[in-house]
Design a protein around this motif. Structure first.
Motif, PDB file in Angstrom:
ATOM      1  N   GLU A   4      31.444  43.199  41.426  1.00 45.94           N
ATOM      2  CA  GLU A   4      32.515  44.197  41.553  1.00 45.94           C
ATOM      3  C   GLU A   4      32.312  45.068  42.794  1.00 45.94           C
ATOM      4  OE1 GLU A   4      30.336  44.451  38.587  1.00 45.94           O
ATOM      5  OE2 GLU A   4      31.438  42.692  37.929  1.00 45.94           O
ATOM      6  N   ASN A   5      31.075  45.444  43.074  1.00 43.33           N
ATOM      7  CA  ASN A   5      30.798  46.258  44.259  1.00 43.33           C
ATOM      8  C   ASN A   5      31.081  45.469  45.535  1.00 43.33           C
ATOM      9  OD1 ASN A   5      29.944  48.267  42.536  1.00 43.33           O
ATOM     10  ND2 ASN A   5      27.878  48.412  43.355  1.00 43.33           N
ATOM     11  N   VAL A   6      30.672  44.209  45.549  1.00 43.11           N
ATOM     12  CA  VAL A   6      30.902  43.370  46.721  1.00 43.11           C
ATOM     13  C   VAL A   6      32.400  43.230  46.975  1.00 43.11           C
ATOM     14  CG1 VAL A   6      30.631  41.041  47.677  1.00 43.11           C
ATOM     15  CG2 VAL A   6      28.715  42.132  46.477  1.00 43.11           C
ATOM     16  N   PRO A  10      34.924  52.148  50.061  1.00 44.70           N
ATOM     17  CA  PRO A  10      33.533  52.598  49.970  1.00 44.70           C
ATOM     18  C   PRO A  10      33.099  52.765  48.514  1.00 44.70           C
ATOM     19  CG  PRO A  10      34.933  54.350  50.842  1.00 44.70           C
ATOM     20  CD  PRO A  10      35.801  53.151  50.640  1.00 44.70           C
ATOM     21  N   LEU A  11      31.820  52.594  48.275  1.00 37.51           N
ATOM     22  CA  LEU A  11      31.279  52.776  46.931  1.00 37.51           C
ATOM     23  C   LEU A  11      31.076  54.256  46.630  1.00 37.51           C
ATOM     24  CD1 LEU A  11      28.562  49.965  46.797  1.00 37.51           C
ATOM     25  CD2 LEU A  11      30.932  49.882  45.993  1.00 37.51           C
ATOM     26  N   THR A  12      31.250  54.609  45.371  1.00 38.27           N
ATOM     27  CA  THR A  12      30.973  55.964  44.907  1.00 38.27           C
ATOM     28  C   THR A  12      29.503  56.049  44.497  1.00 38.27           C
ATOM     29  OG1 THR A  12      31.482  55.421  42.619  1.00 38.27           O
ATOM     30  CG2 THR A  12      33.328  56.172  44.008  1.00 38.27           C
ATOM     31  N   ARG A  24      26.967  53.006  42.830  1.00 33.64           N
ATOM     32  CA  ARG A  24      25.682  52.642  43.442  1.00 33.64           C
ATOM     33  C   ARG A  24      24.501  52.723  42.460  1.00 33.64           C
ATOM     34  NH1 ARG A  24      26.176  53.069  49.365  1.00 33.64           N
ATOM     35  NH2 ARG A  24      28.123  54.130  49.812  1.00 33.64           N
ATOM     36  N   GLU A  25      24.661  53.435  41.359  1.00 37.24           N
ATOM     37  CA  GLU A  25      23.536  53.678  40.444  1.00 37.24           C
ATOM     38  C   GLU A  25      22.860  52.396  39.964  1.00 37.24           C
ATOM     39  OE1 GLU A  25      25.029  56.214  37.341  1.00 37.24           O
ATOM     40  OE2 GLU A  25      24.999  57.982  38.635  1.00 37.24           O
ATOM     41  N   GLY A  26      23.616  51.463  39.413  1.00 40.25           N
ATOM     42  CA  GLY A  26      23.030  50.224  38.906  1.00 40.25           C
ATOM     43  C   GLY A  26      22.378  49.409  40.006  1.00 40.25           C
ATOM     44  N   TRP A  27      22.994  49.430  41.179  1.00 48.52           N
ATOM     45  CA  TRP A  27      22.444  48.717  42.329  1.00 48.52           C
ATOM     46  C   TRP A  27      21.103  49.323  42.752  1.00 48.52           C
ATOM     47  CZ3 TRP A  27      22.727  50.738  47.602  1.00 48.52           C
ATOM     48  CH2 TRP A  27      22.295  49.843  48.577  1.00 48.52           C
ATOM     49  N   ALA A  65      20.166  53.494  51.178  1.00 44.93           N
ATOM     50  CA  ALA A  65      19.533  54.755  50.747  1.00 44.93           C
ATOM     51  C   ALA A  65      20.061  55.944  51.552  1.00 44.93           C
ATOM     52  CB  ALA A  65      18.008  54.645  50.839  1.00 44.93           C
ATOM     53  N   LEU A  66      21.370  56.035  51.672  1.00 44.28           N
ATOM     54  CA  LEU A  66      22.002  56.986  52.576  1.00 44.28           C
ATOM     55  C   LEU A  66      21.828  58.446  52.196  1.00 44.28           C
ATOM     56  CD1 LEU A  66      25.347  55.055  53.159  1.00 44.28           C
ATOM     57  CD2 LEU A  66      23.388  55.206  54.722  1.00 44.28           C
ATOM     58  N   LYS A  67      21.690  58.721  50.913  1.00 47.29           N
ATOM     59  CA  LYS A  67      21.571  60.106  50.457  1.00 47.29           C
ATOM     60  C   LYS A  67      20.182  60.378  49.883  1.00 47.29           C
ATOM     61  CE  LYS A  67      26.404  60.876  49.099  1.00 47.29           C
ATOM     62  NZ  LYS A  67      27.251  61.314  47.966  1.00 47.29           N
ATOM     63  N   ARG A  68      19.784  61.630  49.982  1.00 44.52           N
ATOM     64  CA  ARG A  68      18.499  62.034  49.403  1.00 44.52           C
ATOM     65  C   ARG A  68      18.444  61.670  47.921  1.00 44.52           C
ATOM     66  NH1 ARG A  68      14.131  66.024  49.805  1.00 44.52           N
ATOM     67  NH2 ARG A  68      14.767  66.534  51.913  1.00 44.52           N
ATOM     68  N   GLY A  69      19.536  61.871  47.200  1.00 48.34           N
ATOM     69  CA  GLY A  69      19.574  61.541  45.777  1.00 48.34           C
ATOM     70  C   GLY A  69      19.318  60.066  45.517  1.00 48.34           C
ATOM     71  N   TYR A  70      19.793  59.196  46.406  1.00 48.44           N
ATOM     72  CA  TYR A  70      19.538  57.762  46.260  1.00 48.44           C
ATOM     73  C   TYR A  70      18.046  57.474  46.466  1.00 48.44           C
ATOM     74  CZ  TYR A  70      24.611  57.357  47.309  1.00 48.44           C
ATOM     75  OH  TYR A  70      25.975  57.474  47.339  1.00 48.44           O
ATOM     76  N   ARG A  71      17.459  58.139  47.456  1.00 47.34           N
ATOM     77  CA  ARG A  71      16.026  57.935  47.717  1.00 47.34           C
ATOM     78  C   ARG A  71      15.188  58.458  46.559  1.00 47.34           C
ATOM     79  NH1 ARG A  71      18.342  59.357  52.648  1.00 47.34           N
ATOM     80  NH2 ARG A  71      17.522  61.486  52.696  1.00 47.34           N
TER      81      ARG A  71
END
Length: 182
Positions: free
Chosen positions: A55-57, A65-67, A71-74, A98-104
Protein backbone atom coordinates in the motif's frame (compact mmCIF):
# COMPACT_ATOMS: atom_id res chain seq x y z
CA UNK A 1 31.15 4.51 19.85
CA UNK A 2 31.18 3.94 23.60
CA UNK A 3 33.70 2.38 25.98
CA UNK A 4 32.17 -1.08 25.55
CA UNK A 5 32.73 -1.05 21.79
CA UNK A 6 36.29 -2.30 22.29
CA UNK A 7 34.89 -5.44 23.93
CA UNK A 8 32.27 -6.07 21.27
CA UNK A 9 32.79 -8.72 18.58
CA UNK A 10 34.50 -7.38 15.47
CA UNK A 11 33.74 -7.81 11.80
CA UNK A 12 36.00 -8.16 8.77
CA UNK A 13 37.06 -4.51 9.10
CA UNK A 14 38.34 -4.98 12.65
CA UNK A 15 35.71 -2.52 13.91
CA UNK A 16 33.13 -3.46 16.52
CA UNK A 17 30.06 -4.84 14.75
CA UNK A 18 27.90 -1.77 14.25
CA UNK A 19 24.26 -1.03 13.64
CA UNK A 20 24.25 1.74 11.05
CA UNK A 21 21.37 3.46 9.29
CA UNK A 22 22.17 5.33 6.08
CA UNK A 23 19.64 8.16 6.13
CA UNK A 24 18.53 11.05 3.98
CA UNK A 25 16.09 12.02 1.27
CA UNK A 26 15.42 10.00 -1.86
CA UNK A 27 18.32 10.20 -4.28
CA UNK A 28 21.04 10.85 -1.69
CA UNK A 29 22.64 7.42 -2.24
CA UNK A 30 21.53 5.48 0.83
CA UNK A 31 21.48 2.13 -0.96
CA UNK A 32 24.65 2.55 -3.02
CA UNK A 33 26.72 3.84 -0.09
CA UNK A 34 25.06 1.40 2.33
CA UNK A 35 25.89 -1.64 0.19
CA UNK A 36 29.51 -0.51 -0.18
CA UNK A 37 29.85 0.21 3.54
CA UNK A 38 28.28 -3.12 4.53
CA UNK A 39 30.74 -4.86 2.23
CA UNK A 40 33.70 -2.97 3.76
CA UNK A 41 32.52 -3.85 7.28
CA UNK A 42 31.58 -7.46 6.53
CA UNK A 43 28.06 -6.55 7.65
CA UNK A 44 24.53 -7.43 6.51
CA UNK A 45 22.78 -4.88 4.28
CA UNK A 46 19.06 -4.17 4.74
CA UNK A 47 17.28 -2.36 1.90
CA UNK A 48 14.54 -0.42 3.67
CA UNK A 49 12.60 0.22 0.46
CA UNK A 50 11.93 -3.52 0.16
CA UNK A 51 10.20 -3.51 3.55
CA UNK A 52 7.48 -1.02 2.62
CA UNK A 53 4.03 -2.62 2.55
CA UNK A 54 2.49 -2.74 -0.95
CA UNK A 55 0.00 0.00 0.00
CA UNK A 56 2.84 2.41 0.79
CA UNK A 57 4.62 1.60 -2.47
CA UNK A 58 1.41 2.17 -4.46
CA UNK A 59 0.77 5.43 -2.66
CA UNK A 60 4.28 6.76 -3.37
CA UNK A 61 4.13 5.54 -6.99
CA UNK A 62 1.01 7.74 -7.37
CA UNK A 63 3.02 10.70 -6.08
CA UNK A 64 1.44 10.75 -2.62
CA UNK A 65 3.80 11.31 0.32
CA UNK A 66 3.56 8.97 3.30
CA UNK A 67 2.19 10.17 6.62
CA UNK A 68 3.86 9.50 9.95
CA UNK A 69 1.23 6.84 10.65
CA UNK A 70 1.88 5.07 7.33
CA UNK A 71 5.60 4.95 8.11
CA UNK A 72 5.21 3.33 11.55
CA UNK A 73 4.95 -0.31 10.43
CA UNK A 74 7.73 0.20 7.91
CA UNK A 75 10.07 1.68 10.54
CA UNK A 76 9.20 -1.21 12.86
CA UNK A 77 10.04 -3.75 10.14
CA UNK A 78 13.45 -2.12 9.64
CA UNK A 79 14.07 -1.88 13.39
CA UNK A 80 13.17 -5.56 13.85
CA UNK A 81 15.59 -6.58 11.08
CA UNK A 82 18.38 -4.49 12.61
CA UNK A 83 17.77 -5.96 16.07
CA UNK A 84 17.67 -9.52 14.67
CA UNK A 85 21.02 -9.05 12.91
CA UNK A 86 22.67 -7.62 16.02
CA UNK A 87 21.22 -10.47 18.12
CA UNK A 88 22.90 -12.94 15.73
CA UNK A 89 26.23 -11.18 16.23
CA UNK A 90 26.17 -9.57 12.79
CA UNK A 91 27.00 -5.99 11.97
CA UNK A 92 24.25 -4.34 9.95
CA UNK A 93 23.87 -1.39 7.60
CA UNK A 94 20.30 -0.38 6.73
CA UNK A 95 19.07 2.10 4.14
CA UNK A 96 16.16 4.09 5.60
CA UNK A 97 15.25 7.74 5.05
CA UNK A 98 14.76 8.30 8.82
CA UNK A 99 13.83 11.88 7.94
CA UNK A 100 12.50 12.93 11.34
CA UNK A 101 13.98 12.71 14.81
CA UNK A 102 10.89 10.75 15.88
CA UNK A 103 11.59 8.14 13.19
CA UNK A 104 15.18 7.79 14.40
CA UNK A 105 13.99 7.47 18.00
CA UNK A 106 11.60 4.71 16.91
CA UNK A 107 14.51 2.83 15.29
CA UNK A 108 16.64 3.36 18.42
CA UNK A 109 13.88 1.62 20.36
CA UNK A 110 14.98 -1.59 18.62
CA UNK A 111 18.72 -0.93 18.97
CA UNK A 112 19.82 2.00 21.16
CA UNK A 113 23.36 2.04 19.72
CA UNK A 114 22.39 2.75 16.11
CA UNK A 115 24.71 5.15 14.33
CA UNK A 116 23.03 7.34 11.71
CA UNK A 117 25.03 8.35 8.65
CA UNK A 118 23.18 11.30 7.15
CA UNK A 119 23.84 11.72 3.43
CA UNK A 120 23.27 15.43 2.98
CA UNK A 121 22.32 16.60 -0.51
CA UNK A 122 20.70 19.61 -2.14
CA UNK A 123 17.17 19.41 -3.58
CA UNK A 124 18.17 19.91 -7.23
CA UNK A 125 20.73 17.08 -7.17
CA UNK A 126 18.31 14.77 -5.36
CA UNK A 127 15.53 15.47 -7.88
CA UNK A 128 17.95 14.88 -10.78
CA UNK A 129 19.13 11.55 -9.35
CA UNK A 130 15.60 10.32 -8.62
CA UNK A 131 14.39 11.35 -12.09
CA UNK A 132 17.23 9.31 -13.61
CA UNK A 133 16.46 6.09 -11.72
CA UNK A 134 14.93 3.22 -13.63
CA UNK A 135 12.41 0.81 -12.11
CA UNK A 136 11.98 2.53 -8.74
CA UNK A 137 8.55 3.41 -7.33
CA UNK A 138 9.59 6.80 -5.94
CA UNK A 139 8.89 9.65 -8.39
CA UNK A 140 11.02 12.79 -8.45
CA UNK A 141 7.86 14.76 -7.58
CA UNK A 142 8.09 13.46 -3.99
CA UNK A 143 11.62 14.73 -3.33
CA UNK A 144 10.39 18.17 -2.26
CA UNK A 145 7.96 16.61 0.23
CA UNK A 146 10.88 14.79 1.82
CA UNK A 147 12.88 18.00 2.19
CA UNK A 148 9.78 19.63 3.69
CA UNK A 149 9.75 17.20 6.64
CA UNK A 150 13.51 16.59 6.92
CA UNK A 151 14.94 17.10 10.40
CA UNK A 152 18.71 16.65 10.07
CA UNK A 153 20.28 14.89 13.06
CA UNK A 154 20.94 17.16 16.01
CA UNK A 155 24.28 17.56 17.76
CA UNK A 156 22.92 15.37 20.57
CA UNK A 157 22.25 12.45 18.21
CA UNK A 158 24.71 9.68 17.40
CA UNK A 159 25.13 10.71 13.79
CA UNK A 160 27.67 11.67 11.17
CA UNK A 161 26.83 14.01 8.29
CA UNK A 162 28.43 13.21 4.94
CA UNK A 163 28.38 15.16 1.66
CA UNK A 164 26.27 12.92 -0.59
CA UNK A 165 27.74 14.47 -3.74
CA UNK A 166 31.13 12.85 -3.01
CA UNK A 167 32.07 9.53 -4.67
CA UNK A 168 30.90 6.37 -2.91
CA UNK A 169 34.43 5.15 -2.11
CA UNK A 170 35.24 8.48 -0.44
CA UNK A 171 32.05 8.34 1.63
CA UNK A 172 32.81 4.78 2.77
CA UNK A 173 36.39 5.73 3.67
CA UNK A 174 35.19 8.78 5.61
CA UNK A 175 32.63 6.70 7.50
CA UNK A 176 35.23 4.04 8.34
CA UNK A 177 37.71 6.67 9.58
CA UNK A 178 35.07 8.29 11.73
CA UNK A 179 34.02 4.97 13.28
CA UNK A 180 37.61 4.07 14.11
CA UNK A 181 38.07 7.42 15.92
CA UNK A 182 34.87 7.07 17.91
Amino acid sequence: MDENAAQAPTGASGLALPAIVMMGVAGCGKSAVGIALADALGAVFIEGDRLHPPENVARMARGEPLTDQLREGWLDAIGERIAASIAKGQGVVAACSALKRGYRERLRGFCPDIIFLYLEIDPATARQRVAGRKGHFMPASLVDSQFAILEPPGADERALTLDATRPIDELVAQAMRSMRRS
